[in-house]
Design an enzyme around this catalytic site. Structure first.
Site, short mmCIF file in Angstrom:
data_model
loop_
_atom_site.label_atom_id
_atom_site.label_comp_id
_atom_site.label_asym_id
_atom_site.label_seq_id
_atom_site.Cartn_x
_atom_site.Cartn_y
_atom_site.Cartn_z
N LYS A 38 -7.91 -11.94 -17.88
CA LYS A 38 -8.43 -12.48 -19.14
C LYS A 38 -8.21 -13.99 -19.27
O LYS A 38 -9.12 -14.72 -19.65
CB LYS A 38 -7.74 -11.76 -20.31
CG LYS A 38 -8.41 -11.96 -21.64
CD LYS A 38 -9.64 -11.10 -21.72
CE LYS A 38 -10.21 -10.98 -23.08
NZ LYS A 38 -11.27 -9.95 -23.08
N HIS A 74 8.23 -7.57 -3.33
CA HIS A 74 6.95 -8.03 -3.89
C HIS A 74 7.09 -9.41 -4.54
O HIS A 74 7.48 -9.50 -5.70
CB HIS A 74 6.43 -7.02 -4.92
CG HIS A 74 5.95 -5.76 -4.27
ND1 HIS A 74 4.66 -5.59 -3.86
CD2 HIS A 74 6.61 -4.63 -3.93
CE1 HIS A 74 4.52 -4.40 -3.30
NE2 HIS A 74 5.70 -3.79 -3.32
N CYS A 80 5.32 -6.08 1.72
CA CYS A 80 5.70 -4.67 1.66
C CYS A 80 5.01 -3.87 2.78
O CYS A 80 5.31 -4.08 3.95
CB CYS A 80 5.41 -4.12 0.27
SG CYS A 80 6.26 -2.56 -0.01
N TYR A 81 4.05 -3.02 2.44
CA TYR A 81 3.35 -2.26 3.48
C TYR A 81 2.73 -3.22 4.51
O TYR A 81 2.69 -2.94 5.71
CB TYR A 81 2.26 -1.38 2.85
CG TYR A 81 1.53 -0.50 3.84
CD1 TYR A 81 2.15 0.62 4.40
CD2 TYR A 81 0.22 -0.78 4.23
CE1 TYR A 81 1.48 1.43 5.32
CE2 TYR A 81 -0.45 0.03 5.14
CZ TYR A 81 0.18 1.13 5.69
OH TYR A 81 -0.49 1.92 6.58
N GLU A 98 4.79 -11.27 -5.57
CA GLU A 98 3.73 -11.49 -6.56
C GLU A 98 4.12 -11.01 -7.96
O GLU A 98 3.48 -11.35 -8.95
CB GLU A 98 2.42 -10.81 -6.12
CG GLU A 98 2.39 -9.29 -6.18
CD GLU A 98 3.03 -8.58 -4.99
OE1 GLU A 98 3.87 -9.21 -4.30
OE2 GLU A 98 2.72 -7.41 -4.75
N ASP A 143 -15.74 -12.15 -22.65
CA ASP A 143 -16.18 -11.71 -21.32
C ASP A 143 -17.69 -11.75 -21.17
O ASP A 143 -18.22 -12.32 -20.23
CB ASP A 143 -15.67 -10.29 -21.00
CG ASP A 143 -14.16 -10.19 -21.14
OD1 ASP A 143 -13.50 -11.24 -21.07
OD2 ASP A 143 -13.65 -9.07 -21.35
N GLY A 164 0.84 -1.19 0.00
CA GLY A 164 0.00 0.00 0.00
C GLY A 164 0.88 1.24 0.00
O GLY A 164 2.07 1.15 0.27
#
Ligand code: XMP
Length: 513
Positions: free
Chosen positions: A369, A169, A82-83, A171, A227, A55
């Site tokens: 997607k 991070h 992180c945050y 991710e 979608d 964040g």
């Protein structure tokens, strides 16, 4: 179905959905919730583990968002990113301080590979940093388990309480073994069993939609794109005939496309829903008569589309829910964690304002997607719909330079069909992200047989791209281009020249108008 669930608590970081995606990739179900979720709610959900996201705040500065401290008493494993690591440190009595210069980008890091979090990870590796403050004193019971040149506590743990934090991070793919670390948290620390599958998403979502909608009426603007198709099938499985799908054929679709959509969703198809196909082709051609300017074309098509849809919706009467095929990249976050507000981008511009409904349902709003495609496969949609490449709302009108006429639509449809056919035959259809034919407004002299021709030139466009913001012209082998050229010249009367557009984006755009 798996009962295990990871809760991702959102502190407003930009990679939050990526974290959720990595967890799902490990076949563990997860949900993203705001950072200020109550402890009571967490107890009710009883997650297998909690991940705090990154964040933008500095934990000990005014206005910084924090979670309820009681969360640390629940005995649930926690992984702060992180945050999120700084929140953990701060609330448990450690210190976090601003650093003189922000640490950003790929950074060399040394891991303590005895930690459960870094099991099987290379000791010396690369991580992705993006922070302007860092942990300077550990809370009681914690120890450092990774360091970089500038960051002594690049990762921390309290093994006894199953609490972990990383300053970087994991991710983001730039962290070489980030996915392994997330998987270590899930399987080594939380003891997840990894039995969640896209089928579970499909089942859970159908169940949720059933409960939410009850006997309400639902309306869906079906474009035939992946979608809106996946969203429509989910809804039809949940509420059957309470769903009406309106499909507007504006005459600017690709060859056979309208029939393909009807074959899947119409009365002969596999789904039990009300399908309304509106043939508005002449209506659009009339409106576009004499119009050459690209933006005017778009505006006319957008407005006319709304009008047609509105008329159909008025016949149906008041509905309770309007379905939108919004997916995660469409969602413009305005600080989900921080403000609890999330704005959505509407696929069909302005639609919700013109139809009477109580609420919008967006069953795909948390998926990327490729995850939507996986859900589509689960739901049994044909590959022609699941792997459909992006197609602009204004359709072929922006692939015909200058005035749009029915004849020109036919020319571009036929040429485009041949191009797509040959690309698929060559096995390049999954490699090239978007490819199509466009009709230039240029006529030139040619000779066919023994006669002079004065016909249109078709341009072929094929690009590779990851985000469609920038793109490279695809390097299609000459033999394939030659075959496409030959077929177009021989099979499409009215075309005597075929060109390949080799321009990247920028300076060009992907579409021609
Ligand atoms: P450009 O031409 O801007 O295209 O490089 C980038 C991507 O966006 C698609 N595109 C549109 N999609 N309505 C849409 O729904 C539009 O008006 C529109 N214009 C461009 C284009 O096909 C490409 O994938």
């Amino acid at each position: 179905m798996s009962k295990q669930m990871i809760l991702v608590m959102d502190f407003g970081g930009q990679y939050n959905q990526l974290i959720a995606r990595r967890v799902r990739e490990c076949n563990v179900y997860c949900e993203v919730v705001p950072y200020n979720i109550s402890v009571e709610k967490i107890k009710e959900i009883a997650p297998t583990g909690i991940i705090f996201t990154g964040g933008p705040d500095i934990v000990n500065e005014e206005g910084a968002i924090l979670c309820d401290k009681e969360i640390f008493e629940l005995g649930i494993p926690i992984f702060g990113i992180c945050y999120g690591a700084q929140v953990t440190t701060y609330l448990l009595g450690g210190d976090v301080e601003r650093i003189p210069t922000r640490e950003y980008g790929k950074t060399e890091i040394t891991f303590d590979t005895d930690s459960l979090l870094f099991k099987g990870v290379e000791k010396e590796s690369i991580c992705w940093m993006s922070h302007s403050s860092q942990i300077t004193k550990l809370p009681e019971g914690f120890k450092g388990i990774a360091e970089t040149k500038n960051c002594p506590f690049a990762a921390i743990e309290c093994e006894e309480k199953k609490m972990y934090g990383v300053q970087f991070h994991p991710e983001v793919l730039h962290t070489t073994e980030g996915t392994k670390m997330i998987s270590n948290f899930l399987f080594n620390v939380c003891k997840c069993n990894g039995d969640w599958k896209m089928a579970s998403f499909v089942d859970t979502t159908i169940e949720e939609l059933k409960n939410k909608i009850g006997d309400g009426k639902v309306l869906c603007a079906l474009s035939g794109g992946v979608d809106s198709s996946v969203a429509a099938v989910l809804l039809s499985k949940a509420v059957g005939k309470q769903l009406t799908c309106v499909f507007v054929d504006h005459g600017l679709l690709r060859k056979n496309e309208a029939d393909e959509v009807e074959a899947v969703f119409g009365p002969q198809g596999d789904y039990d829903l009300n399908f309304i196909r509106i043939d508005a082709r002449q209506r659009f051609y009339n409106k576009l008569k004499g119009v050459e300017e690209p933006e005017t074309k778009r505006k006319i098509i957008g407005e006319e589309f709304i009008r047609v849809f509105e008329e159909a919706a008025n016949e149906i009467g008041e509905v309770d829910y309007l379905v939108q095929g919004t997916i995660y990249p469409d969602v413009i976050e305005s600080g989900l964690g921080k403000s609890d507000v999330i704005k959505s981008h509407h696929n069909v511009g302005g639609l919700p304002d013109c139809v009477n409904f109580k609420e919008i349902v967006e069953p795909l709003r948390l998926l990327f997607k490729d995850e939507v495609r996986r859900a589509g496969k689960e739901l049994g949609l044909p590959d022609s719909l699941v792997y459909r490449q992006p197609f602009p709302g204004p359709g072929l009108a922006i692939r015909i330079i200058g005035e749009v006429t029915e004849d020109k639509v036919k020319l571009v449809q036929d040429a485009d069909y041949i191009f797509r056919d040959e690309i698929a035959k060559a096995g390049l259809d999954k490699e090239i992200n978007q490819y199509f034919a466009a009709l230039t407004n240029m006529r030139s002299v040619g000779c066919m047989g023994d006669s002079r021709t004065y016909d249109y030139a078709i341009a072929l466009r094929a690009v590779t791209t990851t985000d469609f913001m920038t793109a490279e012209a695809a390097r299609i082998p000459h033999e394939i281009l030659e075959k496409v050229m030959n077929r177009i010249i021989n099979e499409v009367k009215g075309i005597n020249r075929v060109m390949y557009d080799y321009t990247s984006k920028p300076p060009a755009t992907i579409e021609f108008e």
